[in-house]
Design a protein around this motif. Structure first.
Motif: not given
Length: 339
Positions: A105-108, A111-116, A176-178, A307-317
């Protein structure tokens, strides 16, 4: 520890089956002692013990050896021994099954966020980017699963190459997710600012016009009243009355128009208040980000950095968690039971 009653040396299958035949699958002996039992030299015994330990067939603790991998009945019969102790098996426990499902689920999602996000960066190649991104995500997961299964037996160079490729793909996924998350935030804020700016501009322009119109009507009413008052002051009451009669209809029309314009002005002020309320509501949407900025010691007005720091935290996880759970779901675990 039983003795080797045969005149010929054991082969590898018989030696492993002999270990298996010991009480509880355990034996405490040095490599030299085992070599004498099997008819081997010490070097060969040490080499085979290391190979079996690397393959997961046995566990070694000092000189104690515990058999962990099952031996087939044909092998044990060929060695003339009867299995008595432990067998090991790999099973998909509920926790591992849950880890595998959550990893997918996490990979999908990742992947969806990254591809978008990548399609936004390479907007000129929309479908090729989607196909490439999906293939790379699948390759990353398969490579991680393959490493889990073959880490001990695979060539070190191949393992290094695959680990490097997985790291690079995770970095691309993070980019891509960022891009996806930051674009979503910026699109929302820009659309909101534009909508409120348009409404604010229209309201302010209408207010200026209405204020001018009401002021003009007030000025005309004041001029009529001043003319009548001036005639009365000069001692011409008859002329004042005549002038008042002449201007009464005009004044009544002007007063009616003034009331209409005043109502329109009040409506515009209500509209301006609504726009201000929507602006405050929009600012409340980023309230948690403001609190996060204050919590981390940043200025409350510097919301974009928070917002950038929060986004980076989500991307790192996000993507690393998917890969880690996939590795955990495929990790080798062994459980012994009495037969």
């Amino acid at each position: 520890m039983t003795e080797n009653n045969t005149s010929r040396p054991f082969d590898e299958t018989e030696a492993l089956a002999w270990l298996r035949s010991q009480p509880d699958g355990r034996v405490t002996a040095s490599a030299a002692e085992l070599g004498r039992q099997w008819g081997w030299n010490r070097m060969r015994t040490s080499r085979r013990l290391r190979a079996w330990q690397k393959a997961g067939h046995i566990l070694r603790n000092a000189e104690e050896i515990v058999v962990t991998a099952s031996v087939t009945p044909a092998v044990t019969e060929a060695a003339g021994v009867v299995p008595e102790a432990t067998v090991t098996r790999r099973s998909m426990t509920p926790v591992k099954r849950a880890a595998f499902i959550v990893a997918l689920v996490l990979a999908c999602v990742s992947a969806a966020f990254s591809i978008d996000g990548l399609t936004a960066i390479f907007a000129g190649a929309f479908w090729p980017v989607i196909i490439m991104g999906a293939a790379l995500e699948a390759g990353k997961l398969v490579a991680a699963a393959w490493l889990t299964e073959n880490w001990r037996s695979a060539p070190p160079l191949l393992c290094l190459i695959l680990v490097t490729m997985i790291g690079v793909l995770m970095s691309l996924n993070a980019i891509g997710v960022f891009g996806f998350l930051t674009r979503a935030h910026l699109d929302h804020m820009v659309a909101l600012d534009l909508a409120l700016a348009d409404r604010t501009a229209d309201t302010e322009a209408g207010l200026a016009i209405q204020v001018q119109s009401v002021a003009d009507l007030d000025r005309r009413i004041a001029q009529i009243d001043a003319a009548v008052e001036e005639s009365t002051r000069l001692g011409r009451p008859i002329g004042a009355m005549t002038l008042a009669d002449q201007k009464r209809r005009d004044r009544a029309d002007i007063v009616a128009a003034r009331q209409h314009e005043a109502q329109a002005l009040a409506n515009l002020r209500v509209e301006k208040a609504k726009v201000d309320a929507e602006r405050r509501r929009a600012e409340a949407d980023v309230g948690p980000v403001r609190y996060l900025a204050e919590l981390t010691g940043m200025p409350a007005t510097d919301l974009e950095r928070a917002v950038r720091l929060l986004t980076l935290a989500l991307v790192a996880v996000l993507d690393p968690m998917a890969v880690a759970l996939l590795l955990a779901a495929g990790a080798r675990t062994e459980r012994a039971r009495l037969r």
